[in-house]
Design a protein around this motif. Structure first.
Motif, mmCIF file in Angstrom:
data_model
loop_
_atom_site.group_PDB
_atom_site.id
_atom_site.type_symbol
_atom_site.label_atom_id
_atom_site.label_comp_id
_atom_site.label_asym_id
_atom_site.label_seq_id
_atom_site.Cartn_x
_atom_site.Cartn_y
_atom_site.Cartn_z
ATOM 1 N N THR A 176 29.221 -2.447 49.822
ATOM 2 C CA THR A 176 29.682 -3.496 48.907
ATOM 3 C C THR A 176 30.070 -4.712 49.737
ATOM 4 O OG1 THR A 176 30.455 -1.850 47.356
ATOM 5 C CG2 THR A 176 31.413 -4.046 47.152
ATOM 6 N N CYS A 177 29.661 -5.897 49.258
ATOM 7 C CA CYS A 177 30.011 -7.118 49.994
ATOM 8 C C CYS A 177 30.404 -8.207 49.004
ATOM 9 C CB CYS A 177 28.842 -7.573 50.869
ATOM 10 S SG CYS A 177 27.318 -7.766 49.948
ATOM 11 N N THR A 178 31.125 -9.198 49.519
ATOM 12 C CA THR A 178 31.521 -10.329 48.675
ATOM 13 C C THR A 178 30.475 -11.417 48.816
ATOM 14 O OG1 THR A 178 33.805 -9.753 49.080
ATOM 15 C CG2 THR A 178 33.389 -11.950 48.195
ATOM 16 N N GLN A 179 29.978 -11.895 47.667
ATOM 17 C CA GLN A 179 28.896 -12.885 47.689
ATOM 18 C C GLN A 179 29.236 -14.106 46.844
ATOM 19 O OE1 GLN A 179 25.520 -12.391 49.404
ATOM 20 N NE2 GLN A 179 27.203 -11.388 50.463
ATOM 21 N N THR A 180 28.566 -15.197 47.148
ATOM 22 C CA THR A 180 28.818 -16.467 46.449
ATOM 23 C C THR A 180 27.832 -16.633 45.291
ATOM 24 O OG1 THR A 180 29.527 -17.399 48.542
ATOM 25 C CG2 THR A 180 28.942 -18.976 46.804
ATOM 26 N N GLU A 183 31.905 -9.437 43.970
ATOM 27 C CA GLU A 183 31.416 -8.314 44.774
ATOM 28 C C GLU A 183 30.022 -7.885 44.313
ATOM 29 O OE1 GLU A 183 34.192 -5.124 45.309
ATOM 30 O OE2 GLU A 183 35.054 -6.310 46.925
ATOM 31 N N VAL A 184 29.188 -7.534 45.291
ATOM 32 C CA VAL A 184 27.845 -7.028 44.993
ATOM 33 C C VAL A 184 27.677 -5.722 45.768
ATOM 34 C CG1 VAL A 184 25.372 -7.426 45.335
ATOM 35 C CG2 VAL A 184 26.828 -9.321 44.648
ATOM 36 N N LYS A 185 27.143 -4.709 45.071
ATOM 37 C CA LYS A 185 26.919 -3.430 45.751
ATOM 38 C C LYS A 185 25.450 -3.364 46.134
ATOM 39 C CE LYS A 185 28.179 1.422 44.952
ATOM 40 N NZ LYS A 185 26.930 1.974 45.423
ATOM 41 N N THR A 186 25.156 -3.432 47.401
ATOM 42 C CA THR A 186 23.773 -3.269 47.873
ATOM 43 C C THR A 186 23.501 -1.760 47.967
ATOM 44 O OG1 THR A 186 24.096 -3.050 50.261
ATOM 45 C CG2 THR A 186 24.205 -5.286 49.365
ATOM 46 N N PRO A 187 22.292 -1.327 48.236
ATOM 47 C CA PRO A 187 22.065 0.118 48.400
ATOM 48 C C PRO A 187 22.882 0.703 49.567
ATOM 49 C CG PRO A 187 19.996 -1.030 48.065
ATOM 50 C CD PRO A 187 21.033 -2.088 48.238
ATOM 51 N N LEU A 188 23.424 -0.163 50.441
ATOM 52 C CA LEU A 188 24.125 0.333 51.621
ATOM 53 C C LEU A 188 25.633 0.167 51.599
ATOM 54 C CD1 LEU A 188 21.558 -0.985 54.222
ATOM 55 C CD2 LEU A 188 21.803 1.341 53.367
#
Ligand code: PRP
Ligand code: URA
Length: 214
Positions: free
Chosen positions: A65-69, A58-63
């Motif tokens: 949280t999304c799952t990333q590779t 998981e990565v938290k962008t400023p907007l």
């Protein structure tokens, strides 16, 4: 040369351009070394595109949280065939900085062209890794065949890829037939071998040009 399912010849214009400079006898040792690294990086990018080990996080962008590779680059082991394969290690490390390195020392007998193994030091647990064997020159194919055989038979490696910058048809066929389960990547296929086992047009002795030993 016969077509093999386990052989990829790149023939990419950018790689061809760099190989043209690499071949030139006037190219300095420094430039030669840099070109070998650059070509290796380009080859690695393409060779591993289908089986780069990845992990989802998981990565938290400023907007949101999304799952990333992410790349699991500690699941790759680079194995240069000494000496000349050493020149390719940094080129792979640019993309996979945490990849461990195992070394296999081989030299060709100048008369018989038979490979002789003189050194082997591999990371623990290599049998579970994607093993990328590197050597700029694939001439008779003896060194590559023996190095791959050693990795399989003595260390239990089952997922091996081999990358060479210049291949002779004789050598490519030999490795492709001896190890059909190993994918072989060659930047360019040259014409043939001369009577001393050197690739034509080739680039001369890759080890001597990388390390200034002539
Ligand atoms: C060169 C090259 C390969 C081998 C290829 O090494 O780096 O390992 O020859 O030839 P082959 O396909 O006919 O086996 P060399 O034996 O000259 O040793 P060096 O790298 O220490 O100079
Ligand atoms: N090894 C080299 O370094 N160059 C060749 O042409 C063949 C084997």
């Amino acid at each position: 040369m016969k077509k093999y399912d386990n052989v990829v010849i790149f023939d990419h214009p950018l790689i061809k351009h760099k190989i043209a400079i690499l071949r030139d006898e006037k190219t300095s040792m420094k430039e030669f070394r840099e070109l070998v690294e650059e070509i290796t990086t380009l080859m690695t990018f393409e060779s591993l595109k289908d089986d780069v080990p990845t992990v989802e996080k998981e990565v938290k962008t400023p907007l949101e949280t999304c799952t990333q590779t992410f790349v699991k680059d500690n699941s790759i082991v680079i194995v240069p065939i000494l000496r000349a394969g050493l020149g390719m290690v940094n080129g792979v490390h640019v993309l996979f900085p945490s990849a461990r390195v195992g070394h296999i020392g081989m030299y060709r007998d100048e008369e018989t062209l038979e490979p002789h193994s003189y050194y082997c030091k591999l990371p623990k647990g290599i049998e579970d890794k994607l093993v990328l064997v590197v050597d700029p020159m694939l001439a008779t194919g003896g060194s590559a065949c023996d190095a791959i055989k050693l990795l399989k038979e003595e260390y239990g490696c089952t997922h091996i890829k081999f990358m060479a910058i210049i291949g002779a048809p004789e050598g490519v066929s030999k490795v492709a037939e001896a190890h059909p389960d190993v994918k072989i990547y060659v930047s360019t296929l040259d014409r043939c071998l001369n009577e001393n086992g050197y690739i034509l047009p080739g680039l001369g002795d890759a080890g001597d040009r990388l390390f200034g030993t002539k």
